[in-house]
Design a protein around this motif. Structure first.
Motif, short mmCIF file in Angstrom:
data_model
loop_
_atom_site.label_atom_id
_atom_site.label_comp_id
_atom_site.label_asym_id
_atom_site.label_seq_id
_atom_site.Cartn_x
_atom_site.Cartn_y
_atom_site.Cartn_z
N SER A 142 -17.49 13.79 -26.74
CA SER A 142 -17.13 13.37 -28.09
C SER A 142 -16.26 14.42 -28.77
O SER A 142 -16.40 15.63 -28.53
N LYS A 143 -15.37 13.96 -29.62
CA LYS A 143 -14.40 14.83 -30.29
C LYS A 143 -14.55 14.65 -31.80
O LYS A 143 -14.43 13.53 -32.32
N ILE A 144 -14.80 15.76 -32.48
CA ILE A 144 -15.02 15.76 -33.92
C ILE A 144 -13.91 16.58 -34.58
O ILE A 144 -13.68 17.73 -34.22
N ASP A 145 -13.25 16.00 -35.55
CA ASP A 145 -12.07 16.57 -36.17
C ASP A 145 -12.46 17.60 -37.25
O ASP A 145 -13.65 17.86 -37.49
N ASN A 146 -11.46 18.14 -37.93
CA ASN A 146 -11.67 19.14 -38.97
C ASN A 146 -12.42 18.55 -40.17
O ASN A 146 -12.27 17.37 -40.51
N LEU A 147 -13.23 19.40 -40.81
CA LEU A 147 -13.87 19.07 -42.09
C LEU A 147 -14.80 17.87 -42.01
O LEU A 147 -15.00 17.15 -42.99
N VAL A 148 -15.41 17.66 -40.86
CA VAL A 148 -16.39 16.58 -40.69
C VAL A 148 -17.79 17.14 -40.93
O VAL A 148 -18.09 18.30 -40.60
N HIS A 149 -18.66 16.34 -41.53
CA HIS A 149 -20.06 16.73 -41.72
C HIS A 149 -20.97 15.77 -40.96
O HIS A 149 -20.95 14.56 -41.20
N ILE A 150 -21.75 16.32 -40.04
CA ILE A 150 -22.77 15.56 -39.31
C ILE A 150 -24.13 16.08 -39.77
O ILE A 150 -24.45 17.26 -39.58
N ALA A 151 -24.93 15.24 -40.39
CA ALA A 151 -26.18 15.68 -40.99
C ALA A 151 -27.32 15.75 -39.97
O ALA A 151 -27.16 15.39 -38.80
N HIS A 152 -28.48 16.19 -40.44
CA HIS A 152 -29.59 16.47 -39.52
C HIS A 152 -30.11 15.20 -38.84
O HIS A 152 -30.16 14.13 -39.41
N ASN A 153 -30.44 15.37 -37.58
CA ASN A 153 -31.06 14.33 -36.75
C ASN A 153 -30.12 13.17 -36.40
O ASN A 153 -30.56 12.14 -35.89
N VAL A 154 -28.84 13.32 -36.65
CA VAL A 154 -27.88 12.30 -36.21
C VAL A 154 -27.80 12.32 -34.68
O VAL A 154 -27.82 13.37 -34.05
N GLN A 155 -27.69 11.14 -34.11
CA GLN A 155 -27.49 10.98 -32.67
C GLN A 155 -26.13 10.33 -32.46
O GLN A 155 -25.94 9.15 -32.76
N LEU A 156 -25.18 11.12 -31.98
CA LEU A 156 -23.83 10.63 -31.73
C LEU A 156 -23.66 10.43 -30.24
O LEU A 156 -23.94 11.34 -29.45
#
Length: 343
Positions: free
Chosen positions: A241-255
């Motif tokens: 998976s690729k996550i770009d600049n200034l992204v927020h992934i919060a706690h317990n997220v499953q990507l």
């Protein structure tokens, strides 16, 4: 269950002492509790809690030694599980977790892993051909795989494990995390910081975040992105998976695997996104929803509910893109009709 690699408990506590310290009705049980965990992960010597009816199935089969629960739900506990009655299990769990993990409650590493005299702790394990730029800080118990690179002023917190050929950019922070092979974390990113967890009330109670961040093989994290560690479980970013600049992934997220999350997106806590999901710039996903495999979320959409696989999602609040286009076309026709009638 808190990973001992990252967290050290101040326990154990007897049920008698625990209930006294967090202001519950005292129990004379001789049960001794060693820590806290979610309903599905807790063992016979751990404490859990029940405050969400969606987790009723997990409560019915939990192996926890004791569960914080309201009186109306106490009958749901399986045999041998002790019910600790309280008005607000979520708040009582926060107070119990602070008792077991006071350092985490203050957003500090455990004392054994706090700063020594040098930037590189003597028990750090570095693989072959590892490159460390100036002013890198690496704390106790870290393992860095062969061929990895860590840029200037980066901070690697205690217990972190990095696989082979990883790249950590300048001024990045990686803590409470396990990284696979060929993971790239760009400059300024923060991996493993506290999730935004508080039990609300007259005075809000901070919930110690006792999970980890898992970055699987070939994950890439953009500059100044933030990925919070889990509360009781883990935050997981799937392979490729690729996550770009200034992204927020919060706690317990499953990507899931091979997702694209573009700049300034945000995914709120405990949501699950399947494999090959794509989010356009500025899109938002609320907490506790599920987005199926191969869904595409248009830029600046706000997703407030779950969607099955293979959906094209757009709008605020988000819906199926074809529904939005159909409704927009209908409204356009109505507007033109009204304008014609007025003339």
């Amino acid at each position: 269950m808190a990973d001992a690699r990252f967290f050290s408990s101040a326990g154990p506590y007897s049920v008698h002492d625990l209930t006294e310290k967090i202001g519950l009705k005292k129990h004379d049980s001789d049960l001794v509790l060693s820590g806290v965990a979610s309903l599905d992960e807790a063992g016979p010597n751990e404490l859990s809690f029940f405050s969400n009816n969606k987790l009723k199935d997990a409560l019915l089969v939990t192996r926890a030694g004791a569960v914080l629960v309201t009186k109306p739900h106490a009958h749901l506990l399986p045999g041998g599980c002790l019910a600790l009655l309280c008005d607000d299990p979520y708040r009582s769990m926060a107070e119990a977790a602070q008792l077991f993990f006071p350092e985490v409650a203050n957003s500090r590493p455990r004392k054994a892993a706090q700063a020594g005299s040098g930037n590189i702790h003597p028990d750090v394990v570095l693989g072959k051909n590892v490159i460390l730029e100036p002013n890198v800080v690496i704390r106790a118990g870290v393992e860095v795989g062969d061929g990895s690179y860590i840029g200037s002023n980066a901070y690697i917190g205690h217990g972190v494990v990095m696989g082979r050929d990883c790249t950590i950019g300048a001024n990045a922070t990686v803590s409470y995390a396990l990284l696979g092979d060929r993971v790239i974390v760009h400059s300024g990113a923060n991996i493993g910081c506290d999730g935004f967890g508080f039990a609300p009330g007259a005075a809000h109670v901070k919930i110690p975040q006792l999970g980890r961040v898992i970055l699987q093989d070939n994950v890439e994290i953009g500059g100044n992105a933030v990925i919070d560690r889990g509360g009781l479980g883990d935050t997981c970013i799937g392979e490729g998976s690729k996550i770009d600049n200034l992204v927020h992934i919060a706690h317990n997220v499953q990507l899931g695997r091979h997702c694209f999350i573009t700049a300034t997106c945000a995914v709120a806590g405990s949501s699950t996104l399947g494999d090959y999901v794509q989010m356009g710039g500025g899109a938002k996903v609320t907490g506790h929803v599920e987005i199926g495999d191969r869904c595409v979320i248009s830029a600046n959409s706000t997703v407030l509910r779950s969607f099955p696989a293979d959906c094209n999602i757009a709008g605020t609040p988000a819906r199926l893109r074809e529904e939005m286009y159909r409704d927009q076309a209908f409204m356009s026709r109505q507007r033109k009709k009204a304008q014609t009638e007025q003339t």
